[in-house]
Design a protein around this motif. Structure first.
Motif, PDB file in Angstrom:
ATOM      1  N   GLU A  85       0.812  -1.218   0.000  1.00  0.00           N
ATOM      2  CA  GLU A  85       0.000   0.000   0.000  1.00  0.00           C
ATOM      3  C   GLU A  85       0.848   1.272   0.000  1.00  0.00           C
ATOM      4  OE1 GLU A  85      -3.599   2.070   2.597  1.00  0.00           O
ATOM      5  OE2 GLU A  85      -2.475   0.389   3.460  1.00  0.00           O
ATOM      6  N   LYS A  86       1.773   1.363   0.925  1.00  0.00           N
ATOM      7  CA  LYS A  86       2.588   2.581   1.035  1.00  0.00           C
ATOM      8  C   LYS A  86       3.445   2.778  -0.216  1.00  0.00           C
ATOM      9  CE  LYS A  86       6.118   4.421   4.108  1.00  0.00           C
ATOM     10  NZ  LYS A  86       6.721   4.249   5.432  1.00  0.00           N
ATOM     11  N   LEU A 123       1.136   3.935  -3.104  1.00  0.00           N
ATOM     12  CA  LEU A 123       0.708   5.323  -2.952  1.00  0.00           C
ATOM     13  C   LEU A 123       1.848   6.282  -3.270  1.00  0.00           C
ATOM     14  CD1 LEU A 123      -1.419   5.014   0.308  1.00  0.00           C
ATOM     15  CD2 LEU A 123      -2.292   5.493  -1.996  1.00  0.00           C
ATOM     16  N   LEU A 131       2.074   4.296   7.764  1.00  0.00           N
ATOM     17  CA  LEU A 131       0.813   4.810   7.240  1.00  0.00           C
ATOM     18  C   LEU A 131      -0.167   5.211   8.347  1.00  0.00           C
ATOM     19  CD1 LEU A 131       0.151   2.426   4.215  1.00  0.00           C
ATOM     20  CD2 LEU A 131       0.844   4.836   4.141  1.00  0.00           C
ATOM     21  N   ASP A 132      -0.113   4.540   9.485  1.00  0.00           N
ATOM     22  CA  ASP A 132      -1.031   4.845  10.587  1.00  0.00           C
ATOM     23  C   ASP A 132      -0.503   5.911  11.542  1.00  0.00           C
ATOM     24  OD1 ASP A 132      -3.029   3.088   9.711  1.00  0.00           O
ATOM     25  OD2 ASP A 132      -2.049   1.381  10.697  1.00  0.00           O
ATOM     26  N   SER A 135      -3.692  10.930   9.387  1.00  0.00           N
ATOM     27  CA  SER A 135      -2.721   9.835   9.289  1.00  0.00           C
ATOM     28  C   SER A 135      -1.840  10.062   8.062  1.00  0.00           C
ATOM     29  CB  SER A 135      -3.446   8.487   9.158  1.00  0.00           C
ATOM     30  OG  SER A 135      -4.107   8.401   7.908  1.00  0.00           O
ATOM     31  N   ARG A 182      -1.375   7.885   5.876  1.00  0.00           N
ATOM     32  CA  ARG A 182      -2.157   7.322   4.775  1.00  0.00           C
ATOM     33  C   ARG A 182      -3.051   8.397   4.163  1.00  0.00           C
ATOM     34  NH1 ARG A 182      -3.953   3.593   7.345  1.00  0.00           N
ATOM     35  NH2 ARG A 182      -2.841   1.825   6.469  1.00  0.00           N
ATOM     36  N   TRP A 183      -3.781   9.133   5.021  1.00  0.00           N
ATOM     37  CA  TRP A 183      -4.680  10.173   4.530  1.00  0.00           C
ATOM     38  C   TRP A 183      -3.893  11.253   3.794  1.00  0.00           C
ATOM     39  CZ3 TRP A 183      -5.313  15.355   4.772  1.00  0.00           C
ATOM     40  CH2 TRP A 183      -6.513  15.856   4.246  1.00  0.00           C
TER      41      TRP A 183
END
Length: 164
Positions: free
Chosen positions: A11-12, A15, A115-116, A128, A130-131
């Motif tokens: 994921e990271k 992104l 990410l968190d 976060s 992620r956001w």
């Protein structure tokens, strides 16, 4: 600059690669234009290519660094009122280099934080990493789209990367 897109990455990594792809498109929109064209306002609001790069540098520092308590360089302008304009004494190379430094600082934050991990935005919201990554992809893509239109109005060039 461009990294290989991790079609099967985590994921990271995915992104970050998406953000990098659009960052590179932003810089490609400047290729081959002289200083006058880069500063030429092409909309009634005065939007120009160089100001969009300055804005993106400012928000990269704000979201990835300031929000997570990380250092940023001192700005020579008011980021709340002057990030979408370019003064006559601001050199094109300086703004492009400013964007490069902002990207490097943001990349370091992305690499070092999870990410968190949480930070605090300019308006006091808890965010976060992620956001922030998703938000900066959105913001970069939005402004790259503006740059598509501005560049096409200047010389007809279109697309998101050089065509061979």
């Amino acid at each position: 600059m461009t990294k290989i897109v991790p079609y099967t990455g985590g994921e990271k990594e995915s992104l970050h690669a998406s953000l990098d792809r659009h960052r590179d498109a932003v810089l490609w929109k400047l290729d081959g234009l002289d200083d006058e064209a880069l500063r030429r306002p092409m909309t009634p609001s005065g939007t120009n290519l160089l100001a969009l790069v300055k804005h993106l540098a400012t928000v990269e520092y704000g979201w990835f660094c300031t929000a997570f308590g990380r250092e940023t360089e001192p700005f020579w302008f008011d980021p709340y009122t002057e990030d979408m304009s370019v003064a006559p004494n601001e050199a094109t190379a300086d703004i492009v280099e400013f964007y490069g430094r902002a990207r490097a600082a943001a990349d370091k934050a992305i690499e070092e934080l999870q990410l968190d991990d949480l930070g605090t935005s300019w308006n006091g919201n808890t965010v976060s990493m992620r956001w922030v990554l998703i938000h900066m992809i959105e913001d970069t893509v939005r402004h790259a789209g503006h740059m598509d239109i501005v560049r096409e109005l200047i010389d007809g060039a279109t697309g998101d990367h050089p065509r061979d």
